[in-house]
Design a protein around this motif. Sequence first.
Motif: not given
Length: 198
Positions: A87-103
């Motif tokens: 969760w900490t890593a997800m919040r730290t890299h939120r924009p990138t992980l949102i982009a990866l999820l949506q893609s």
Amino acid sequence: MSTRAELAGRTRSDLLAAAKRLFSERGYLDTKITDIAAAAGRAAGSFYSHFSGKEQLLTALRSELAETAVPGPAGDNPIREHVTACWTAMRTHRPTLIALLQSAIAAAPASGRLWHELTTRTAPLRRHLEDLRDRGEPLPGDPELLAAAVGAMLAGLNHALPTDDGRVADTVTNLVLYGLAGPRVGADASDAENRTSR
């Protein structure tokens, strides 16, 4: 005086930073290349000098994730530590992980891309669950599927919650350890946690 390579490096960094800002605000699917270039203060042509498209930019952002590996658990409750670290890593890299999820979600279901994203990101938790299973601990299902389910919950919450109020890691951990019913009344709340730390 700046060299051409330094200017190119700065442009590339500005494009990546602008993409992260826009992905955080609008999401990956609703961000156009022209939006990224404009937010970086560059012409659209300069984007194409560095990336062939948004997918290649996303690959560059993904490589930044590999550089920030999450350490493995070291304490008494490895499940809680895995979920918290994830969760900490997800919040730290939120924009990138949102982009990866949506893609990944936008890819054809038959491509298996979303499953690949989930299983890759949750491999450390899967390995811990496999260790538990191999030591004879009962698990409610296959370790890979269980880890991916936790990853899917966290990815959805990372996408949905604009700010982190600090409850997510504990809530997801408690859901994993106790289910929807929570710890049994009168039972030692540390029973399930103690089982996972052996």
